[in-house]
Motif scaffolding. Sequence first.
Motif, PDB file in Angstrom:
ATOM      1  N   LEU A  52      -3.782   0.910  42.227  1.00 22.66           N
ATOM      2  CA  LEU A  52      -3.951  -0.307  41.452  1.00 22.66           C
ATOM      3  C   LEU A  52      -3.575  -0.136  39.988  1.00 22.66           C
ATOM      4  N   ALA A  53      -3.853   1.042  39.421  1.00 25.72           N
ATOM      5  CA  ALA A  53      -3.742   1.185  37.964  1.00 25.72           C
ATOM      6  C   ALA A  53      -2.905   2.358  37.496  1.00 25.72           C
ATOM      7  N   GLY A  54      -2.408   3.193  38.389  1.00 29.08           N
ATOM      8  CA  GLY A  54      -1.648   4.350  37.932  1.00 29.08           C
ATOM      9  C   GLY A  54      -2.562   5.479  37.482  1.00 29.08           C
ATOM     10  N   GLY A  55      -2.054   6.317  36.588  1.00 22.00           N
ATOM     11  CA  GLY A  55      -2.785   7.517  36.174  1.00 22.00           C
ATOM     12  C   GLY A  55      -3.760   7.279  35.045  1.00 22.00           C
ATOM     13  N   VAL A  56      -4.955   6.796  35.361  1.00 23.74           N
ATOM     14  CA  VAL A  56      -6.025   6.628  34.377  1.00 23.74           C
ATOM     15  C   VAL A  56      -6.977   7.801  34.536  1.00 23.74           C
ATOM     16  N   GLY A  57      -6.966   8.717  33.603  1.00 21.74           N
ATOM     17  CA  GLY A  57      -7.710   9.955  33.759  1.00 21.74           C
ATOM     18  C   GLY A  57      -9.029   9.986  33.016  1.00 21.74           C
ATOM     19  N   PHE A  58      -9.812  11.022  33.296  1.00 20.81           N
ATOM     20  CA  PHE A  58     -11.042  11.414  32.604  1.00 20.81           C
ATOM     21  C   PHE A  58     -12.250  10.527  32.913  1.00 20.81           C
TER      22      PHE A  58
ATOM     23  N   THR B  91      -7.906   6.546  27.471  1.00 18.93           N
ATOM     24  CA  THR B  91      -8.914   7.364  28.157  1.00 18.93           C
ATOM     25  C   THR B  91      -8.716   8.852  27.872  1.00 18.93           C
ATOM     26  N   ALA B  92      -7.461   9.289  27.711  1.00 18.97           N
ATOM     27  CA  ALA B  92      -7.208  10.695  27.387  1.00 18.97           C
ATOM     28  C   ALA B  92      -7.683  11.029  25.973  1.00 18.97           C
ATOM     29  N   LEU B  93      -7.458  10.106  25.033  1.00 24.56           N
ATOM     30  CA  LEU B  93      -7.911  10.335  23.662  1.00 24.56           C
ATOM     31  C   LEU B  93      -9.430  10.401  23.578  1.00 24.56           C
TER      32      LEU B  93
ATOM     33  N   GLY C  23     -11.480  10.998  26.449  1.00 25.33           N
ATOM     34  CA  GLY C  23     -12.005  11.976  27.397  1.00 25.33           C
ATOM     35  C   GLY C  23     -11.634  13.409  27.090  1.00 25.33           C
ATOM     36  N   GLY C  24     -10.472  13.644  26.449  1.00 29.03           N
ATOM     37  CA  GLY C  24     -10.054  15.004  26.120  1.00 29.03           C
ATOM     38  C   GLY C  24     -11.054  15.731  25.240  1.00 29.03           C
ATOM     39  N   PRO C  25     -11.442  15.166  24.092  1.00 30.43           N
ATOM     40  CA  PRO C  25     -12.459  15.838  23.265  1.00 30.43           C
ATOM     41  C   PRO C  25     -13.785  16.025  23.993  1.00 30.43           C
ATOM     42  N   PHE C  26     -14.163  15.060  24.822  1.00 28.57           N
ATOM     43  CA  PHE C  26     -15.413  15.194  25.570  1.00 28.57           C
ATOM     44  C   PHE C  26     -15.333  16.351  26.557  1.00 28.57           C
ATOM     45  N   PHE C  27     -14.167  16.521  27.197  1.00 29.95           N
ATOM     46  CA  PHE C  27     -13.989  17.649  28.117  1.00 29.95           C
ATOM     47  C   PHE C  27     -14.091  18.976  27.375  1.00 29.95           C
ATOM     48  N   LEU C  28     -13.488  19.061  26.181  1.00 26.13           N
ATOM     49  CA  LEU C  28     -13.591  20.285  25.385  1.00 26.13           C
ATOM     50  C   LEU C  28     -15.045  20.569  25.000  1.00 26.13           C
ATOM     51  N   TYR C  29     -15.791  19.507  24.705  1.00 23.58           N
ATOM     52  CA  TYR C  29     -17.221  19.680  24.404  1.00 23.58           C
ATOM     53  C   TYR C  29     -17.960  20.255  25.605  1.00 23.58           C
ATOM     54  N   LEU C  30     -17.659  19.740  26.809  1.00 26.66           N
ATOM     55  CA  LEU C  30     -18.300  20.257  28.009  1.00 26.66           C
ATOM     56  C   LEU C  30     -17.960  21.725  28.238  1.00 26.66           C
ATOM     57  N   VAL C  31     -16.676  22.074  28.006  1.00 28.04           N
ATOM     58  CA  VAL C  31     -16.258  23.467  28.190  1.00 28.04           C
ATOM     59  C   VAL C  31     -17.005  24.384  27.229  1.00 28.04           C
TER      60      VAL C  31
ATOM     61  N   ALA D 293     -12.002   0.536  27.682  1.00 28.96           N
ATOM     62  CA  ALA D 293     -10.722   1.202  27.402  1.00 28.96           C
ATOM     63  C   ALA D 293      -9.562   0.218  27.503  1.00 28.96           C
ATOM     64  N   ASP D 294      -9.607  -0.668  28.497  1.00 29.08           N
ATOM     65  CA  ASP D 294      -8.558  -1.681  28.629  1.00 29.08           C
ATOM     66  C   ASP D 294      -8.589  -2.653  27.454  1.00 29.08           C
ATOM     67  N   LEU D 295      -9.783  -3.013  27.011  1.00 37.64           N
ATOM     68  CA  LEU D 295      -9.911  -3.908  25.861  1.00 37.64           C
ATOM     69  C   LEU D 295      -9.334  -3.268  24.605  1.00 37.64           C
TER      70      LEU D 295
END
Length: 343
Positions: A261-267, A321-323, A325-333, A302-304
Amino acid sequence: MIRGLSSPRFRRYRLVLLVLAVLVALSLLLGAGLGAYPIPPLAIPSILLRGEGVEYQVLTALRFPRVLGAALVGALLALAGAVLQGLFRNPLVDPGLIGVSSGAALGAAIFIVLWPGAGALEVYALPVFAFLGGLLATHLLWRLAQTAFGVQVTVLLLSGIALNALVGAGIGLLTFLASEEELRSLTFWTLGGFSALTWRLLLAGLPLALVSSLLLLRLARPLNALALGEREAFHLGVDLEALKRRAVTGAALGVGVAVALAGGVGFLGLVAPHLFRLMAGPDHRYLLPGAALLGAVLAVVADLLARTLAAPAEIPVGVVTALLGGPFFLYLVLRYKREVYRA
């Protein structure tokens, strides 16, 4: 039983779920009203009752399928992420690790580059190719991870990483072969977005989305038992092989529909379950529906942002979503690294 239902932890879960349900409604209202053609959100009910005019057409033909589709995609990705994190017993797991996202992207790329000029068929065939690509990739990974002792989760994870690398090479080759017009379409698909959603596409994906949700929501109690360890879960009566099969199948189906439906929406599948754990707790009976609600809110927001930050231009939702989610993933790591070091 009554004491458990009245405990502070249960009240906290119930309160968080109620707040998230309200946030879903508010985000849908804002998402439907704001955009390049602004409509006051509080005026939407009266516009719908009137049943005519430009604003009515904008809402019913463009905004509603878009915001509802975004909420559906976010809920599916977050629900799949929560289940897979419970299956792997690792909060850093993302649905893309089982190969369905990359397989779906490759299926879409094959259709865009190798079947140019499809015309009206592209609206329907492109999601179908993406969905089939995701399912085939997941089936391949499942076969690779199958051993005489059952499905090995570690092998499944490592195979997913290898498959993502191979798919990336395949998409790169197709990008090299694509024409300028095909390249624009391919770029939009891989970055993700909700602008192509229509009522017909949304209704076509809804039955599969419901099947996926029912499969995954029923895994709450087995996942709670699995959190104690595989041996403990086995002694508690959990069929581990059936749990793995249902979890991977349900997640593949849900993520396949979302990517179609939406393609590559990550994180979203990574961030939403972890945020719910921080707000309420890890009980999968509440985590699974809570993550779905939170994923819906995050996707609509995110769409808004994608529609309004650079209006009248539109930023791909996958970039937003990458902008975020990326920092949040680094925080989790980093947090996981500190916990391992302390242990």
